[in-house]
Design an enzyme around this catalytic site. Structure first.
Site, short mmCIF file in Angstrom:
data_model
loop_
_atom_site.label_atom_id
_atom_site.label_comp_id
_atom_site.label_asym_id
_atom_site.label_seq_id
_atom_site.Cartn_x
_atom_site.Cartn_y
_atom_site.Cartn_z
N HIS A 21 -9.26 -10.03 0.69
CA HIS A 21 -9.04 -9.81 2.12
C HIS A 21 -10.20 -10.50 2.83
O HIS A 21 -11.34 -10.03 2.79
CB HIS A 21 -9.02 -8.31 2.43
CG HIS A 21 -8.81 -8.01 3.88
ND1 HIS A 21 -7.73 -7.30 4.34
CD2 HIS A 21 -9.52 -8.33 5.00
CE1 HIS A 21 -7.78 -7.19 5.66
NE2 HIS A 21 -8.87 -7.80 6.09
N HIS A 81 -2.89 -12.77 3.01
CA HIS A 81 -2.44 -12.73 4.42
C HIS A 81 -3.20 -13.66 5.37
O HIS A 81 -3.93 -13.23 6.25
CB HIS A 81 -2.43 -11.31 4.96
CG HIS A 81 -3.57 -10.40 4.56
ND1 HIS A 81 -4.88 -10.80 4.55
CD2 HIS A 81 -3.58 -9.11 4.18
CE1 HIS A 81 -5.63 -9.79 4.18
NE2 HIS A 81 -4.88 -8.76 3.94
N ASP A 105 2.57 -6.77 2.53
CA ASP A 105 1.46 -5.93 3.01
C ASP A 105 2.00 -4.64 3.62
O ASP A 105 1.52 -4.18 4.66
CB ASP A 105 0.58 -6.70 4.00
CG ASP A 105 -0.79 -6.05 4.19
OD1 ASP A 105 -1.05 -5.01 3.55
OD2 ASP A 105 -1.59 -6.57 4.98
N HIS A 120 0.88 -1.18 0.00
CA HIS A 120 0.00 0.00 0.00
C HIS A 120 0.91 1.22 0.00
O HIS A 120 1.56 1.49 1.01
CB HIS A 120 -0.87 0.04 1.26
CG HIS A 120 -1.72 -1.18 1.46
ND1 HIS A 120 -3.06 -1.23 1.13
CD2 HIS A 120 -1.44 -2.40 1.98
CE1 HIS A 120 -3.56 -2.42 1.44
NE2 HIS A 120 -2.59 -3.15 1.96
N PHE A 121 0.97 1.93 -1.11
CA PHE A 121 1.88 3.07 -1.21
C PHE A 121 1.15 4.41 -1.07
O PHE A 121 1.75 5.47 -1.19
CB PHE A 121 2.70 3.01 -2.50
CG PHE A 121 3.87 2.05 -2.45
CD1 PHE A 121 4.21 1.37 -1.28
CD2 PHE A 121 4.65 1.83 -3.58
CE1 PHE A 121 5.30 0.49 -1.23
CE2 PHE A 121 5.75 0.96 -3.54
CZ PHE A 121 6.07 0.29 -2.37
N ARG A 122 -0.17 4.36 -0.82
CA ARG A 122 -0.94 5.52 -0.31
C ARG A 122 -1.11 6.70 -1.25
O ARG A 122 -1.70 7.69 -0.84
CB ARG A 122 -0.31 6.05 0.99
CG ARG A 122 -0.01 5.02 2.07
CD ARG A 122 -1.27 4.42 2.57
NE ARG A 122 -1.05 3.65 3.81
CZ ARG A 122 -1.81 2.63 4.17
NH1 ARG A 122 -2.83 2.24 3.41
NH2 ARG A 122 -1.59 1.99 5.28
O1 DOR Z 1 -3.40 -3.87 8.38
C1 DOR Z 1 -3.80 -3.56 7.28
N1 DOR Z 1 -3.53 -2.36 6.74
N2 DOR Z 1 -4.56 -4.43 6.59
C2 DOR Z 1 -5.20 -4.07 5.46
O2 DOR Z 1 -5.94 -4.84 4.93
C3 DOR Z 1 -5.06 -2.71 4.93
C4 DOR Z 1 -3.83 -2.09 5.38
C5 DOR Z 1 -3.80 -0.61 5.13
O3 DOR Z 1 -4.04 -0.19 4.00
O4 DOR Z 1 -3.51 0.14 6.07
#
Ligand code: DOR
Length: 444
Positions: free
Chosen positions: A180, A234, A305, A64-66
């Site tokens: 998920h 996961h 993740d 997840h690079f936001r």
């Molecule tokens: O812990 C998590 N953080 N699990 C997820 O499914 C999403 C991720 C996030 O984007 O922060």
């Protein structure tokens, strides 16, 4: 006439599909052009790999690079710098950004932004309540690695939790869908347990074994009904591993190094909200179950993740603290350390981080050291002793749950399509990442 290459890697131990070999690899135009004794050849550049082991480029299929929307936590530049620093040559990025990646425009916006990435990349399209009809088309767009579906709420608003809606997602398109799997009704019902405790130690109590197992069983049944392959992300429980070992004809399986390395309750007492992620880190019995899944071949892929949040956000009182931790820079060091400690072989690590991603996601021309494939390599020193440090992390969030951990085995160079993106911890001056290509996305 002597052959000419752009790059020759020599002196290393090369992990080829037929086993380890003391051999050389010749690269031309970004692809592997020869494997063998290349002593007679000439090369623009020679990489002396004495003492190093040459792996296929590591592919992290869950980050997840936001960007866009939450660049205060991470962005594509920082995330991809962390990737190459950690020996990762390509990443698949998740759709729970702001806006979520649920349309062609959003995907194309990410691809444009990704021109500034240090590693190769592809992006998931998120399944939403209103885009089912478009998914078959969206999943075929260049640069898309597939559809991601959240059955349980996590970070961001993406959620498709009802069986009829999930069935509709599965009915549109044909690529493997990444899932998920946490059961939303049970999460809602039990949220009070998190609120009452007010400490992250309640996280695996709230999001318990049944929450994960129930969703995993539901998605496998729906996938079988729809005749559509799914990839369950996961996995955290011994019970799910036992179940998934019986349904390998429909579901592939991902585990994370966090769940293979940290255990409850210790991690919550030591790290508080920094240990909080979805699905949660659980007690030793489950970790043993995951290792059994690794060693019995049930697990297909490892992902990091990588899900950064700022320290300030993580230090809020649980459960206001968000779930997720950085990991793209530490996935390989952690797994090499598990090799050094005898938990799995280097060959199995390559299966989980290179061959597995290629097979699960139908990647074109990556994931193995073979002539004709992209010249992606992760060069590691299996004997190097290092300490994982927060200060060395390139993630914008600036922390790691593994701060202070001593490990054996370390990535020394990251080569992507023949270009050195990292060597001895030093990154290339410029970003050079390109979209990953897939057999399922047509190219004209
Ligand atoms: O812990 C998590 N953080 N699990 C997820 O499914 C999403 C991720 C996030 O984007 O922060």
């Amino acid at each position: 006439m002597a052959e000419t290459f752009d790059l020759v890697i020599r002196g290393g131990r090369v992990m080829t599909p037929s086993g380890q070999a003391e051999t050389s690899v010749g690269v031309r135009d970004g692809r592997i052009a020869a494997i063998g004794d290349l002593a007679e050849s000439s090369a623009g550049e020679v990489f002396e790999a004495d003492g190093l082991t040459v792996l296929p480029g590591v592919i992290d299929t869950q980050v997840h690079f936001r960007e866009p929307g939450n660049e205060h936590k991470e962005d594509l530049a920082h995330g991809s710098r962390a990737a190459v620093a950690g020996g990762v040559t390509a990443v698949f990025e998740m759709p729970n950004t702001k806006p979520a990646t649920v349309t062609a425009d959003a995907l194309n916006d990410k691809l444009k932004r990704a021109e500034g990435m240090w590693c190769d990349h592809a992006f998931f399209i998120g399944a939403a309540l209103d885009n089912h009809d478009d998914l078959a088309e969206l999943e075929q767009l260049p640069g898309c690695c597939g559809v991601k579906l959240f059955m349980g709420s996590s970070t961001g608003g993406l959620l498709v939790d009802e069986d009829t809606a999930i069935a509709s997602v599965l009915a549109h398109g044909r690529r493997r869908v990444a899932i998920h799997a946490e059961d939303e009704p049970r999460l809602v019902e039990r949220k009070h347990l998190a609120e009452e405790e007010g400490h992250a130690r309640a996280h695996p109590v709230w999001r318990d074994v049944e929450t994960a197992l129930r969703a995993t069983k539901r998605i496998v049944a729906l996938a079988r009904e729809a005749n559509r392959p799914v990839h369950v992300l996961h996995i955290t429980t011994a019970e799910e591993i036992a179940f998934l070992g019986t349904v390998k004809d429909v579901a592939t399986v991902e585990c994370l190094p966090q769940h293979l390395t940290l255990t409850a309750p210790d991690c919550y007492e030591r790290l508080g909200g920094y240990a909080q992620m979805n699905p949660p880190i659980r007690e030793a019995r489950h970790q043993a179950g995951l290792w059994a899944g690794i060693n019995q071949g049930i697990v297909d892929v490892l992902g990091s993740d990588h899900a950064p949040h700022t320290k300030e956000e993580k230090e809020q009182t649980y459960p206001a603290s968000p779930s997720g931790m950085p990991g793209v820079q530490t996935i390989l060091p952690l797994m090499l350390n598990h090799v050094a400690e005898g938990r799995l072989t280097l060959e199995r690590v390559i299966d989980l981080l290179c061959y597995g991603p290629q097979r699960i996601y139908n990647i074109r021309g990556k994931g193995r050291i073979a002539v004709g494939y992209d010249a992606d390599f992760t060069l590691v020193d299996l004997k190097a002793k290092r300490t994982i440090n927060a200060a060395d992390q390139h993630t914008k969030s600036g922390w790691t749950p593994f701060d202070g951990m001593d490990v054996t085995g370390w990535p020394m160079a990251t080569i992507i399509r023949g270009h050195t993106a990292m060597r001895d911890g030093k990154l290339a001056a410029e970003a050079g990442g390109k979209p990953v290509r897939f057999w399922d996305t047509p190219e004209k």
